[in-house]
Write an enzyme that holds these catalytic residues in place. Structure first.
Site, PDB file in Angstrom:
ATOM      1  N   GLY A  11      41.448 101.358  45.636  1.00 30.56           N
ATOM      2  CA  GLY A  11      42.536 100.420  45.907  1.00 30.56           C
ATOM      3  C   GLY A  11      42.037  99.076  46.422  1.00 30.56           C
ATOM      4  N   ARG A  15      46.876  94.998  52.121  1.00 29.34           N
ATOM      5  CA  ARG A  15      47.381  94.796  53.483  1.00 29.34           C
ATOM      6  C   ARG A  15      46.278  94.459  54.484  1.00 29.34           C
ATOM      7  NH1 ARG A  15      50.580 100.407  53.420  1.00 29.34           N
ATOM      8  NH2 ARG A  15      49.020 100.798  51.786  1.00 29.34           N
ATOM      9  N   GLY A  81      47.397 103.136  41.399  1.00 28.07           N
ATOM     10  CA  GLY A  81      47.992 104.152  42.278  1.00 28.07           C
ATOM     11  C   GLY A  81      47.077 105.344  42.472  1.00 28.07           C
ATOM     12  N   ASP A 102      40.197 105.571  53.144  1.00 32.09           N
ATOM     13  CA  ASP A 102      40.600 104.770  54.313  1.00 32.09           C
ATOM     14  C   ASP A 102      40.923 105.654  55.518  1.00 32.09           C
ATOM     15  OD1 ASP A 102      43.015 105.848  53.528  1.00 32.09           O
ATOM     16  OD2 ASP A 102      44.098 103.947  53.423  1.00 32.09           O
ATOM     17  N   GLY A 135      54.138 107.943  53.370  1.00 35.06           N
ATOM     18  CA  GLY A 135      55.064 108.704  52.540  1.00 35.06           C
ATOM     19  C   GLY A 135      55.742 109.778  53.389  1.00 35.06           C
ATOM     20  N   ARG A 308      17.689  91.712  70.906  1.00 38.36           N
ATOM     21  CA  ARG A 308      18.011  91.599  69.479  1.00 38.36           C
ATOM     22  C   ARG A 308      17.146  92.550  68.637  1.00 38.36           C
ATOM     23  NH1 ARG A 308      17.464  85.570  68.516  1.00 38.36           N
ATOM     24  NH2 ARG A 308      17.685  86.288  66.369  1.00 38.36           N
ATOM     25  N   TYR A 339      13.337  83.359  76.756  1.00 32.26           N
ATOM     26  CA  TYR A 339      13.442  83.762  75.358  1.00 32.26           C
ATOM     27  C   TYR A 339      12.092  84.306  74.919  1.00 32.26           C
ATOM     28  CZ  TYR A 339      13.565  83.869  70.353  1.00 32.26           C
ATOM     29  OH  TYR A 339      13.462  84.308  69.067  1.00 32.26           O
ATOM     30  N   SER A 378       6.720  80.071  85.879  1.00 30.72           N
ATOM     31  CA  SER A 378       8.083  79.717  85.473  1.00 30.72           C
ATOM     32  C   SER A 378       8.115  78.457  84.606  1.00 30.72           C
ATOM     33  CB  SER A 378       8.939  79.467  86.716  1.00 30.72           C
ATOM     34  OG  SER A 378       9.066  80.672  87.423  1.00 30.72           O
TER      35      SER A 378
HETATM   36  C1  UD1 Z   1      49.081 107.034  50.551  1.00 22.19           C
HETATM   37  C2  UD1 Z   1      50.151 108.045  50.125  1.00 22.19           C
HETATM   38  C3  UD1 Z   1      51.156 108.212  51.264  1.00 22.19           C
HETATM   39  C4  UD1 Z   1      50.449 108.626  52.519  1.00 22.19           C
HETATM   40  C5  UD1 Z   1      49.302 107.678  52.844  1.00 22.19           C
HETATM   41  C6  UD1 Z   1      48.445 108.248  53.968  1.00 22.19           C
HETATM   42  C7  UD1 Z   1      50.428 107.839  47.723  1.00 22.19           C
HETATM   43  C8  UD1 Z   1      51.261 107.318  46.628  1.00 22.19           C
HETATM   44  N1  UD1 Z   1      50.829 107.567  48.950  1.00 22.19           N
HETATM   45  O1  UD1 Z   1      49.765 105.804  50.719  1.00 22.19           O
HETATM   46  O2  UD1 Z   1      52.116 109.194  50.911  1.00 22.19           O
HETATM   47  O3  UD1 Z   1      51.356 108.685  53.584  1.00 22.19           O
HETATM   48  O4  UD1 Z   1      48.445 107.479  51.724  1.00 22.19           O
HETATM   49  O5  UD1 Z   1      47.482 107.343  54.385  1.00 22.19           O
HETATM   50  O6  UD1 Z   1      49.427 108.480  47.469  1.00 22.19           O
HETATM   51  N2  UD1 Z   1      43.504 104.223  46.005  1.00 22.19           N
HETATM   52  C9  UD1 Z   1      42.854 104.353  44.805  1.00 22.19           C
HETATM   53  N3  UD1 Z   1      43.439 103.839  43.710  1.00 22.19           N
HETATM   54  C10 UD1 Z   1      44.641 103.210  43.727  1.00 22.19           C
HETATM   55  C11 UD1 Z   1      45.311 103.108  44.976  1.00 22.19           C
HETATM   56  C12 UD1 Z   1      44.710 103.636  46.094  1.00 22.19           C
HETATM   57  O7  UD1 Z   1      41.762 104.894  44.750  1.00 22.19           O
HETATM   58  O8  UD1 Z   1      45.090 102.774  42.670  1.00 22.19           O
HETATM   59  C13 UD1 Z   1      42.829 104.725  47.214  1.00 22.19           C
HETATM   60  C14 UD1 Z   1      42.679 103.639  48.263  1.00 22.19           C
HETATM   61  O9  UD1 Z   1      41.440 102.965  48.117  1.00 22.19           O
HETATM   62  C15 UD1 Z   1      42.775 104.405  49.545  1.00 22.19           C
HETATM   63  C16 UD1 Z   1      43.620 105.602  49.202  1.00 22.19           C
HETATM   64  O10 UD1 Z   1      43.625 105.713  47.810  1.00 22.19           O
HETATM   65  O11 UD1 Z   1      41.517 104.841  50.013  1.00 22.19           O
HETATM   66  C17 UD1 Z   1      45.046 105.455  49.717  1.00 22.19           C
HETATM   67  O12 UD1 Z   1      45.581 104.288  49.176  1.00 22.19           O
HETATM   68  P1  UD1 Z   1      46.635 103.419  49.970  1.00 22.19           P
HETATM   69  O13 UD1 Z   1      46.981 102.255  49.134  1.00 22.19           O
HETATM   70  O14 UD1 Z   1      46.167 103.171  51.340  1.00 22.19           O
HETATM   71  O15 UD1 Z   1      47.852 104.423  49.982  1.00 22.19           O
HETATM   72  P2  UD1 Z   1      49.044 104.390  50.992  1.00 22.19           P
HETATM   73  O16 UD1 Z   1      49.998 103.360  50.562  1.00 22.19           O
HETATM   74  O17 UD1 Z   1      48.520 104.342  52.376  1.00 22.19           O
HETATM   75 MG    MG Z   2      46.509 104.140  53.211  1.00 21.66          MG
END
Ligand code: UD1
Ligand code: MG
Length: 429
Positions: A11, A15, A81, A102, A135, A308, A339, A378
């Site tokens: 994804g 956001r 999705g 995530d 969700g 460092r 330093y 110093s």
């Molecule tokens: C998703 C769930 C939601 C749940 C939430 C929990 C779906 C439709 N929704 O929503 O029900 O409550 O997680 O955190 O699954 N990703 C892909 N490909 C995509 C979109 C997303 O690999 O096309 C990956 C993202 O990189 C991420 C994970 O899927 O790691 C979740 O995606 P995100 O967009 O955060 O889903 P939510 O809207 O949080």
């Molecule tokens: Mg999420």
């Protein structure tokens, strides 16, 4: 193999409002995606990571850290999705654990609870006071019936506080049957993995909801979430360290990288930051000091010192406002305002207040070597490359540009002269 793991990380993470792909944002010094891969590896070596956004960059990073991952690219344009992420994959193992990239706080032990069930689908539920963004899970008679995404919720559904944590363990056959059937008829025109739940229920399957904790299963979608996840992980890291013997004064004010290691009895005062792969052994790090990728043994550092990367400090005292970089100090005192960069300093040596190693000429960096039992007065500058041999002294306020041979004193300052009566003449008193 009976268990395979798929981590969704394709994804965009809109956001997050960031150029960095969401799953690469670090929590306690390690990318979110790496946290979840490390936990996954404790359960199975059959791991598929689904990428798409900034594919080449993320893939390269993954391959530099891990071998044997199956990295696939999602067709994000045509099949966006979480359901789109699984389209085209074939599931050969009996159980398939689906994780989100995530979710940096998830622990392998908790995932095992999910993979140990015998249901067709086991899914994770969070009970939240504020379910916004997640969700909503419709539960009837103890079984999950449907997941409705926030944007598709009716006013009534919005009130549901049982939400989908986004981690599922599927029977592989169930995925093979239903993933191809996922469509995009919803508010976001995305292919939702969550739609499988209703399809499976309609075909007579039972979905087991497993309630999990937010401090482990929260999803990170924004920089605010990132800060919450960071706090959870910091608490976890510090609790473990304190239980293994590290003393912390005001732990909330301390930051510790997940890769830092502590040995013996260490003491961290308020405001200390331990960044990167540090090893701290039997040492006292005083208030507001920052240690980066260094090894500190039997030493006291700070307050307000900055160590460092690539420094090795043993049996030494480093005082306030001292900066050390890429240096090796063995049994050294550097108490104030110095330093010390690209240097090697040996035992019994004292570095006076305000001493500076001039390691950079504007083009390249050079080394300063200081032997045993050296007294550097110093406010001296040591212009590298330069060596102060064992048993030497540098007079305060000197600028050293040549090597100092063993046994000698180096002094470069102008001799002081007194001008009698100058004060009264100047101010005409
Ligand atoms: C998703 C769930 C939601 C749940 C939430 C929990 C779906 C439709 N929704 O929503 O029900 O409550 O997680 O955190 O699954 N990703 C892909 N490909 C995509 C979109 C997303 O690999 O096309 C990956 C993202 O990189 C991420 C994970 O899927 O790691 C979740 O995606 P995100 O967009 O955060 O889903 P939510 O809207 O949080
Ligand atoms: Mg999420």
């Amino acid at each position: 193999m009976s268990l395979s793991i798929v981590i969704l990380a394709a994804g965009k993470g809109t956001r997050m409002k960031s150029d960095t792909p969401k799953v690469l944002h670090p929590i306690s010094g390690k990318a979110m995606l790496f946290h979840i891969i490390d936990e996954s590896l404790k359960l199975s070596s059959n791991i598929t990571v689904v990428l798409s956004h900034k594919f080449d960059m993320v893939k390269e990073l993954l391959e530099s850290e891990y071998s044997g991952l199956n990295i696939v690219k999602q067709d994000l344009e045509n099949f966006p999705g979480t359901g789109g992420a699984l389209k085209g994959l074939e599931f050969k193992s009996k159980k398939v654990l689906v994780l989100n990239g995530d979710m940096p706080l998830v622990k392998a032990d908790s995932l095992k609870e999910l993979t140990d069930t015998n249901s067709d689908i086991a899914m994770t539920i969070l009970e939240l006071d504020n379910p916004t963004g997640y969700g909503r899970v419709v539960i009837e008679n103890g079984f999950a019936k449907e997941i409705v995404e926030q944007k598709d919720c009716t006013k009534e559904q919005e009130k549901i506080k049982s939400v989908n944590a986004g981690v599922y363990c599927f029977n592989g056959e169930v995925l093979n049957e239903f993933v191809p059937k996922i469509d995009n008829k919803n508010a976001q025109n995305e292919y939702y993995l969550t739609d499988i739940i209703k399809m499976a229920v309609d075909s007579g399957k039972k979905i087991e909801p497993i309630v999990v904790d937010e401090d482990e299963f929260m999803g990170v979608n924004s920089k605010y979430h990132l800060s919450i996840a960071q706090d959870f992980m910091q608490d976890r890291i510090k609790q473990e360290l304190m239980e293994s013997g590290v003393i912390m004064r005001n732990p909330k004010s301390i930051y510790i990288d997940c890769k830092a290691k502590f040995i013996g009895e260490c003491n961290l005062e308020n405001g200390v930051a331990i960044e990167g792969e540090c090893i701290i052994e039997n040492s006292h790090i005083k208030a507001h000091s920052v240690i980066e990728e260094s090894k500190i043994t039997n030493s006291s550092i700070g307050p307000m010192a900055h160590i460092r990367p690539n420094s090795t400090i043993k049996d030494s005292h480093i005082g306030n406002f001292v900066e050390v970089k890429k240096s090796t100090l063995n049994d050294v005192k550097a108490g104030h305002l110095s330093y010390l960069g690209d240097s090697e300093i040996d035992s019994g040596t004292n570095i006076g207040a305000g001493v500076i190693t001039c390691n950079y000429d504007g083009k390249a960096k050079y080394k300063t070597k200081i032997g045993k039992n050296v007294f550097v007065g110093s406010d001296s500058q040591l212009v590298a490359p330069v060596t102060l041999e064992d048993n030497t002294m540098v007079a305060a306020g000197s600028t050293i540009t040549e090597n100092v041979p063993s046994g000698s004193l180096a002094i470069t300052r102008v001799k002081q002269k007194q001008v009698d009566g100058f004060f009264n003449k100047f101010f005409r008193k």
